[in-house]
Design an enzyme around this catalytic site. Structure first.
Site, PDB file in Angstrom:
ATOM      1  N   GLY A 102       0.814  -1.211   0.000  1.00 56.53           N
ATOM      2  CA  GLY A 102       0.000   0.000   0.000  1.00 56.53           C
ATOM      3  C   GLY A 102       0.842   1.253   0.000  1.00 56.53           C
ATOM      4  O   GLY A 102       0.421   2.299   0.482  1.00 56.53           O
ATOM      5  N   GLY A 103       2.061   1.170  -0.541  1.00 55.95           N
ATOM      6  CA  GLY A 103       2.887   2.360  -0.690  1.00 55.95           C
ATOM      7  C   GLY A 103       3.475   2.881   0.605  1.00 55.95           C
ATOM      8  O   GLY A 103       4.083   3.947   0.611  1.00 55.95           O
ATOM      9  N   SER A 122       4.439  -5.624  -3.159  1.00 56.16           N
ATOM     10  CA  SER A 122       4.515  -4.217  -3.530  1.00 56.16           C
ATOM     11  C   SER A 122       5.356  -3.471  -2.495  1.00 56.16           C
ATOM     12  O   SER A 122       6.512  -3.814  -2.265  1.00 56.16           O
ATOM     13  CB  SER A 122       3.114  -3.631  -3.689  1.00 56.16           C
TER      14      SER A 122
END
Length: 556
Positions: A129-130, A230
């Site tokens: 989620g960055g 991610s």
């Protein structure tokens, strides 16, 4: 909603899920950690213990400081209800109605009746989620979630099927850590009067807690494998290069999925973002100590306002601090300054698609191709741009969008997994494996066919049909599997949990799944139908080496 939950869980399970946390029922598994006794929830062949604090709440004077251990010397006299999740962390965009600063908790899933001495291998998942932004996930009732519409948090990634998929041979954990401004505010003032990279430090504190206490849940504290996708995958690499690889980590293996390292902010960039925060909170004072004291005393509403009014150029992310993070990952990896742990790394076939946008609105020229890459990587030199143009010749692609999608993916998502595996293998770590995930998330594909096998596709199959949404504003839910989707989920979870159990994804793979060789023999293409081994092309390796060589320009 309640009728739906009752149908899925059964009435007795639903009643347990809704039981008052103020008066724990004696029914359910209890784990005694000494300083706390935890009452869990048993459902569908898995014991769940949720919302477990692993450090002191980072409130008040502990805001913008490294995590502080709990007092674990006391003896618990009562039982603490651990049958549900803790609060999620404040996100970006931020809201007082969703999330809390008091969010540093973790969750544990075990086989029923697992006990100290069983020494089950441990798989610990770190969500993506960055490291900062809001990604909607929905709650899944089959793992004791009652509320819906959560943002990016541990709650979106239930791990009960990892336990059952391993035949009850692992203990699974996932964690929450401070995000965005609260987790990654950086400045000289913060370094001198607190600490930076606190989100990464939270992760380390959670892993250390697991090492201290997971034996009580039946886990082996000396056999911990981290997994993440991610930004979560990037965080595994930050942990791998932490302290220049000179401190023995509390984990022994890594499964890095679609490694999503954002460009690391420069000192000028993070100081500018810090100035914006101090102005937004009316904390621009004469000394750094006074400024940090003001920020720590600021109401949460002021912090939320600072998050929501920041310039779009400001991203609160890991930074080079000279201690925990000594240089860019590309530099640290190139110089061999990282922990030589067991490794699986891979990516989705079209990881780059969502980052270059809808092809219908893409400027189909070489300038459009270059602009799509420079939108994220703003520091590319003219020489690097020209080299990129040469390495991705227009003649090899059906459109400039396809050209940009490929190049963008290669910058980090689809290349760094091979680069790390290669470095590890050459350093003597023979348990190094690569994969390419080649089946799309069907929910996203139905809505946006141009995304193809998009970023986060693997999560759909690893977490019971979750659609975590790859960027803000993408609604999400858990979707039921059809037959072929279930088969791929079983295969994928089988590989992941086999690696956690043996540091070899083939040893305990699902029945009928092909063997997965080490990285020197190619990479496994995981897909519906029949997975297979493919060889990397010389062009792929040339492109990947290029992006690592210009790591200083792309800041990864």
């Amino acid at each position: 909603m309640l009728l739906e939950l009752a149908a899925v869980l059964g009435l007795s399970t639903l009643c347990a899920a809704l039981a008052s946390p103020g008066a724990p029922s004696p029914e359910g598994p209890i784990v005694d950690l000494g300083y706390v006794k935890l009452l869990g929830h048993r459902s569908e062949g898995v014991d769940f213990f949720g919302g477990i604090r692993y450090v002191q709440p980072p409130l008040g004077n502990l805001r913008f400081r490294a995590p502080v251990m709990l007092d674990e010397k006391t003896r618990a006299q009562t039982v603490t209800d651990a049958r549900n999740w803790g609060d999620i962390c404040i996100q970006q965009p931020a809201s007082l109605d969703l999330g809390s600063e008091d969010c540093l908790t973790l969750n544990v899933w075990t086989p029923p009746h697992a006990k100290e001495g069983d020494k089950l291998r441990v798989a610990l998942y770190i969500h993506g989620g960055g490291n900062y932004y809001a990604v909607r996930v929905a709650s899944r009732p089959t793992v004791h979630i009652v509320r819906a519409d959560f943002y990016q948090s541990a709650q979106g990634f239930p791990m009960n099927t990892w336990v059952t998929g391993s035949g009850g041979s692992i203990v699974a954990v996932n964690i929450q850590y401070r995000l965005g401004l609260l987790g990654f505010l950086a400045a000289k003032d913060v370094m001198e009067n607190g600490s930076v990279n606190n989100g990464l430090l939270d992760q380390r504190a959670a892993i250390a807690w697991v090492k201290r206490h997971i034996s009580k849940f039946g886990g082996d504290p000396n056999q911990i494998t981290l997994a993440g996708e991610s930004a979560g995958g990037a965080d595994l690499i930050w942990q791998m290069i932490a302290y220049g690889g000179q401190q023995k980590p509390d984990f022994q293996g890594i499964i890095a999925q679609s490694i999503g390292t954002d460009p690391t902010p420069t000192e000028a960039q993070y100081e500018s973002c810090y100035a914006n925060v101090t102005a937004a909170t009316n904390c621009t004072l004469s000394t750094g100590a006074d400024t940090l004291a003001c920020l720590r005393a600021a109401p949460l509403s002021a912090i939320v306002d600072a998050v929501n009014t920041k310039p779009s150029t400001c991203k609160f992310l890991p930074v080079i601090d000279g201690d925990l993070i000594q240089d860019l990952p590309s530099t640290m990896l190139r110089e061999g300054r990282f922990s030589k742990v067991n490794f699986v790394g891979g990516h989705c076939t079209d990881d780059g698609s969502i980052f270059v946008g809808d092809p219908a609105t893409f400027t189909n020229t070489t300038d459009g191709f270059v602009s799509a890459i420079k939108k994220r990587y703003t520091m590319l030199s003219n020489a690097t741009v020209q080299r990129m143009i040469d390495l991705y010749p227009e003649s090899e692609f059906g459109s400039q969008w396809e050209r940009a999608e490929q190049a963008f993916g290669d910058t980090v998502f689809t290349c760094q997994d091979w680069y790390i595996a290669d470095k590890l293998y050459k350093a003597g770590q023979k348990h190094a494996y690569n994969y390419r995930f080649n089946t799309p998330d069907p929910v996203q594909l139905a809505q946006f066919p141009w995304k193809k096998v998009m970023h986060t596709s693997d999560l759909f199959f690893l977490f019971q049909g979750t659609n975590s949404g790859p960027y803000p504003g993408v609604a999400s839910h858990f979707a039921p599997f059809n037959g072929t989707e279930q088969a791929l989920a079983t295969e994928t979870i089988g590989y992941w949990t086999s690696f956690a159990r043996a540091f070899d994804p083939s040893t305990f793979r699902a029945r009928g799944a092909p063997a997965w060789p080490d990285m020197t023999h190619g990479r496994l293409v995981i897909q519906e139908g029949r997975s297979f081994i493919e060889q990397r092309t010389a062009k792929y390796i040339e492109r990947c080496n290029f992006w690592n060589e210009v790591g200083d320009e792309i800041r990864v």
